[in-house]
Design a protein around this motif. Structure first.
Motif, short mmCIF file in Angstrom:
data_model
loop_
_atom_site.label_atom_id
_atom_site.label_comp_id
_atom_site.label_asym_id
_atom_site.label_seq_id
_atom_site.Cartn_x
_atom_site.Cartn_y
_atom_site.Cartn_z
N SER A 500 0.86 -1.18 0.00
CA SER A 500 0.00 0.00 0.00
C SER A 500 0.90 1.23 0.00
O SER A 500 2.13 1.12 -0.09
N ASP A 501 0.29 2.41 0.10
CA ASP A 501 1.07 3.64 0.08
C ASP A 501 1.56 4.03 1.47
O ASP A 501 2.14 5.10 1.64
N ILE A 502 1.31 3.18 2.45
CA ILE A 502 1.75 3.46 3.82
C ILE A 502 3.08 2.76 4.08
O ILE A 502 3.21 1.55 3.86
N ARG A 503 4.05 3.53 4.52
CA ARG A 503 5.38 2.98 4.83
C ARG A 503 5.37 2.42 6.25
O ARG A 503 4.94 3.10 7.18
N THR A 504 5.83 1.17 6.40
CA THR A 504 5.85 0.52 7.70
C THR A 504 7.30 0.24 8.10
O THR A 504 8.04 -0.37 7.33
N ILE A 505 7.69 0.67 9.31
CA ILE A 505 9.08 0.56 9.77
C ILE A 505 9.07 -0.06 11.17
O ILE A 505 8.27 0.33 12.03
N PHE A 506 9.98 -0.99 11.41
CA PHE A 506 10.10 -1.62 12.72
C PHE A 506 11.36 -1.13 13.41
O PHE A 506 12.44 -1.08 12.81
N VAL A 524 6.24 1.62 13.25
CA VAL A 524 5.90 2.99 12.88
C VAL A 524 5.29 2.98 11.48
O VAL A 524 5.86 2.37 10.56
N LYS A 525 4.14 3.63 11.33
CA LYS A 525 3.50 3.72 10.02
C LYS A 525 3.50 5.19 9.60
O LYS A 525 3.07 6.06 10.37
N VAL A 526 3.99 5.45 8.37
CA VAL A 526 4.13 6.81 7.87
C VAL A 526 3.36 6.93 6.56
O VAL A 526 3.51 6.09 5.66
N ALA A 527 2.52 7.95 6.46
CA ALA A 527 1.70 8.18 5.27
C ALA A 527 1.98 9.57 4.73
O ALA A 527 1.97 10.56 5.48
N LYS A 528 2.23 9.65 3.41
CA LYS A 528 2.54 10.94 2.80
C LYS A 528 1.47 11.37 1.81
O LYS A 528 1.05 12.51 1.80
N SER A 529 1.01 10.44 0.97
CA SER A 529 -0.01 10.80 -0.02
C SER A 529 -1.36 10.99 0.65
O SER A 529 -1.59 10.54 1.77
N THR A 530 -2.28 11.63 -0.08
CA THR A 530 -3.62 11.86 0.45
C THR A 530 -4.33 10.55 0.75
O THR A 530 -4.94 10.39 1.82
N GLU A 531 -4.25 9.59 -0.17
CA GLU A 531 -4.89 8.30 0.05
C GLU A 531 -4.29 7.57 1.24
O GLU A 531 -4.99 6.97 2.05
N ALA A 532 -2.96 7.65 1.36
CA ALA A 532 -2.29 6.97 2.47
C ALA A 532 -2.69 7.59 3.80
O ALA A 532 -2.91 6.89 4.79
N LYS A 533 -2.82 8.91 3.82
CA LYS A 533 -3.22 9.59 5.06
C LYS A 533 -4.63 9.17 5.46
O LYS A 533 -4.91 8.91 6.64
N GLU A 534 -5.51 9.13 4.48
CA GLU A 534 -6.89 8.73 4.78
C GLU A 534 -6.92 7.28 5.28
O GLU A 534 -7.66 6.95 6.22
N GLY A 535 -6.13 6.42 4.65
CA GLY A 535 -6.08 5.03 5.08
C GLY A 535 -5.53 4.89 6.49
O GLY A 535 -6.06 4.12 7.30
N LEU A 536 -4.48 5.66 6.81
CA LEU A 536 -3.89 5.58 8.15
C LEU A 536 -4.84 6.14 9.19
O LEU A 536 -4.97 5.57 10.28
#
Length: 816
Positions: A500-506, A524-536
């Protein structure tokens, strides 16, 4: 929240952080590792064998080379026949022989050695009647005895490679074969020009065999067999009737194949003489090395299917890719380089030998495909097809070859091989189409496409920069802003490939350990795009909602726990602790406790539904939410393999079927996970569910059995190493659960019986399967543009399934 608070909440070892890559590097696959080990062995042997025959051609006369070729070819033919098809039996059944593996190997050795001894004795006293040049075998007792012993040794030497392959120890094969090839070269020089054992070339070939037999079998019986007994399934039993049936037809096929290979040079010898045979044999030896690419992967495929029958389709696709790509490349190089290669043998091997080599190389392309197809037929027990294919090959090679040999000379025999393999390859394709319909070609193409995508993912993962190390300043700043904490002593230990557009970091505390050894504690989950932010944001809202639901305090497993959240920056972020457990993909794979784990997972989600259930009538609002809206998302995607009219008709048929099943039902809906798959279920030491993660698709209006069906589908896909679309299509076409799946349902079955009927009913399986698939693909299409633009993903996971609904709505439609 301060750093100490985070550290306390994050205590424990990793469970779900270590999600395996979609495809590890190809050498991690036993199919590819063992197949390429056999190919490497064949390649090394062929290169050194080429050098052997170049030296032989330089050190000996063409007549001497021809006589040696006849002896070696006869010995190898006898060895292949004397193996009694046991090489394929070992490849197929040794993986499941369990504690009986040692007995199987000993019996195979005894049977092959006895057959070789008898056949070689008969040959010694009869071959001179047909080939005058070989009459010395009958006249010279020493040469005759050496030939018999050499034939027995060669038979066992060839058979032990199948033992190693059946034990998944094919990486040992290149070692022994390289030693053999080097030993032959040394002896060839020592015996230069001599007639030891009838031919110095022949003597150099056979004298190393006894020593290599002792060397290899010490490892087999002292190392490999004890290790294999430990890892074999304890309940594996060999069915003698199955082996006997397998043995019979497959032996006929093997006999036909070996007869064609062995008799063809004797025909050349008889019709055209020893000098012509020398040209044919040298060209054949080089071309045959390309055939061994397909043969090697076929052996590995047959062995792996013995270990993992459920993966037969994905294994076939992988084997096809890893065979035909190097094979086609080698054929092109060999056809182009044949004139230069044959010059290495001297002036006696001119135009005829070059053309022989080029035609023989081209014949290896259909031969490679045929070899893999016959390996699959053997794995499925359809050995009568193997026999028919090999008998046709033998008839064309020997019958047609005899005619072409007299008319066109030695080149005619090479043409016969090309005709035979091409005919059989076309025949196999035609037979499959007759049995399964022309749509099987489309389905096979999707399997190969999926396998190619996995190969690409594997290499991308291998070359992707390693994310481990200290936190970058920008990420550290985001985390500190979200949680108001200092994580300067923490480090990145893993960053899985994103779907997905969400970056996941351990993350983990560095402490005294190296970053690579540190146990992950935070995700840690990081969202940058609009869709990713909405999903997070939706995910965070779901987690908060679950944490406030008092009814879930009794479910007996942990839920995600947020430690910090921030949506005020250009990049949104959430921090949660890693839950201590075992990844569900490991727990629900084919292990002795997998069925217990599946039953526990079913019980866990049944509890969630029971604690949150509420009776309702499924009205139009519910249908719009669960059927019309997801279907509309699919409508918006671009077509890949279906025409627009076909897509519309298929989606309309899907909506009709789902609406007909659900509309007006009165049942208990409750909290559903929405993505209840092995990757999102964490298990404790006793294979009990310790946590369920990733509740982004959760909803409180889920009918009973949907999460259970999703778990069954995704577990099947995981075990078969296939895309979900293949599993869904098969389940819709053949709606039946396996016995272990039915046994694991427990309370889920009772909930479904109350709501609409038993999960043993085909119509109910189809309805729940279609519903679960619809929610899954719609959720993926919503959350990431990767899915909306991924043509292969859409073709396999969306349109391949839609095609089922199209065909059910219109049986007259093409199965393609």
């Amino acid at each position: 929240m301060n750093e100490n608070a985070i550290a306390r909440n994050a205590s424990g070892t990793s469970g779900h952080f270590a999600r395996p890559r979609r495809l590890a590097m190809f050498l991690h696959s036993p199919l590819i590792r063992n197949g390429y080990a056999l190919i490497a062995s064949a390649g090394l042997t062929s290169v050194l064998g080429l050098l052997y025959w170049i030296l032989a051609a330089r050190l000996y006369s063409p007549e001497q080379v021809g006589v040696a070729a006849a002896l070696i070819s006869t010995m190898m033919t006898l060895g292949n026949i004397a193996q009694l098809n046991l090489e394929n039996v070992l490849n197929r059944f040794l993986p499941v022989a369990g504690k009986g593996a040692r007995k199987v190997v000993l019996l195979a050795y005894f049977g092959a050695a006895t057959a070789s001894f008898c056949l070689s004795l008969v040959t010694v006293y009869s071959v001179g009647w047909f080939i005058d040049e070989a009459s010395f075998l009958r006249a010279e007792p020493l040469a005759a005895g050496a030939f018999v012993l050499a034939s027995v040794a060669w038979t066992l030497f060839a058979l032990q490679d199948s033992v190693l392959a059946g034990l998944r120890q094919s990486t040992f094969v290149p070692i022994e074969n390289t030693i053999f090839a080097v030993s032959k070269l040394v002896l060839l020089i020592i015996f230069s020009g001599s007639s030891v054992l009838g031919s110095g070339i022949y003597a150099a070939w056979v004298l190393p065999l006894p020593f290599l037999l002792a060397f290899a079998n010490w490892f087999i019986f002292r190392r490999f067999l004890p290790r294999h007994t430990l890892v074999s399934r304890p309940d594996a039993e060999l069915d003698r009737k199955t082996i006997a049936a397998y043995f019979g037809w497959d032996y006929i096929g093997t006999m036909a194949s070996m007869t064609a290979i062995g008799v063809a040079p004797l025909l050349v010898f008889h019709v055209s003489g020893s000098a012509a045979l020398a040209r044919y044999y040298l060209a054949w030896q080089i071309a045959y090395s390309l055939y061994l690419i397909g043969r090697s992967m076929g052996v590995s495929l047959l062995t792996e299917v013995g270990f993992e029958q459920h993966k037969i389709r994905s294994l076939m696709a992988e084997a096809l890719i890893y065979t035909m790509v190097p094979l086609a490349s080698a054929v092109i190089l060999l056809v182009a380089g044949a004139p230069y290669l044959m010059q290495l043998f001297g002036d006696s091997y001119g135009h005829d030998a070059t053309l022989l080599l080029q035609i023989g190389a081209l014949a290896c392309l259909p031969w490679g495909w045929v070899t893999l197809s016959l390996a699959v037929a053997r794995a499925q027990g359809r050995t009568i097809l193997v026999a028919v294919a090999e008998l046709i090959t033998c008839a064309i090679v020997l019958g047609g070859g005899s005619i072409l040999l007299k008319r066109y000379g030695v080149v005619g025999m090479s043409v016969a091989w090309l005709i035979a393999h091409s005919t059989v390859a076309i025949g196999i394709i035609a037979y499959v189409i007759m049995q399964r319909g022309v749509g099987i070609l489309f389905e096979a193409a999707l399997h190969v496409g999926s396998a190619l995508a996995q190969v690409k993912d594997g290499f991308d993962a291998a070359i992707r920069p390693n994310p481990k190390g200290n936190l970058p300043a920008e990420l550290l700043s985001l985390i500190e802003k979200a949680g108001g904490c200092d994580l300067t002593t923490w480090c990145i230990v893993a960053e899985p490939r994103r779907e997905s557009d969400i970056r996941t970091i351990f993350l983990a505390e560095s402490g005294a350990s190296s970053p690579a050894a540190a146990a992950p504690a935070l995700v840690v989950k990081v969202a940058k795009s609009t869709e990713a932010k909405e999903g997070l944001k939706h995910y965070v809202d779901q987690v908060k909602r679950l944490s406030c639901d008092k009814r879930l305090s009794e479910v007996g497993f942990e839920l995600p726990s947020l430690l910090a959240v921030d949506f005020s920056s250009s990049e949104s972020i959430s921090v949660e602790r890693v839950l201590p457990a075992t990844d569900g993909r490991a727990a629900l794979a084919l292990t002795p406790s997998a069925n217990v784990g599946l039953a526990n997972a079913m019980d866990a989600i049944a509890q969630v539904h029971r604690f949150t259930a509420a009776s309702t009538v499924l009205d139009q609002r519910w249908l719009d939410r669960w059927i019309e809206h997801p279907a509309a998302i699919i409508r918006k995607t671009a077509g890949v393999t279906l025409l627009e009219g076909q897509r519309k008709a298929a989606i309309d048929a899907l909506i009709r079927e789902q609406t007909h099943f659900w509309q007006g039902r009165k049942l208990s809906v409750g909290l559903g996970h929405g993505d209840y798959c092995p990757a999102n279920i964490l298990f404790g030491p006793a294979v009990d569910v310790s946590a369920v993660i990733d509740w982004e698709a959760a909803n409180y209006e889920m009918p009973p059995g949907i999460d259970a069906m999703h778990l069954l589908m995704t577990q099947r896909a995981m075990r078969a190493n296939e895309e979900l679309g293949h599993v869904v299509r098969e389940l819709l076409s053949k709606p039946a659960l396996q016995n272990y799946e039915v046994a694991a349902l427990g309370e889920i079955e009772r909930q479904c019986v109350t709501a609409y009927g038993s999960l043993k009913e085909p119509a109910i399986i189809q309805a729940l399967c279609g519903f679960a698939w619809l929610q899954h693909v719609a959720a993926n299409l919503r959350k990431s543009r990767r899915f909306r633009t991924g043509r292969l993903w859409l073709a396999v996971n969306v349109e391949h399934v839609l095609r089922t609904y199209l065909q059910r709505a219109n049986p007259e439609a093409s199965s393609v």
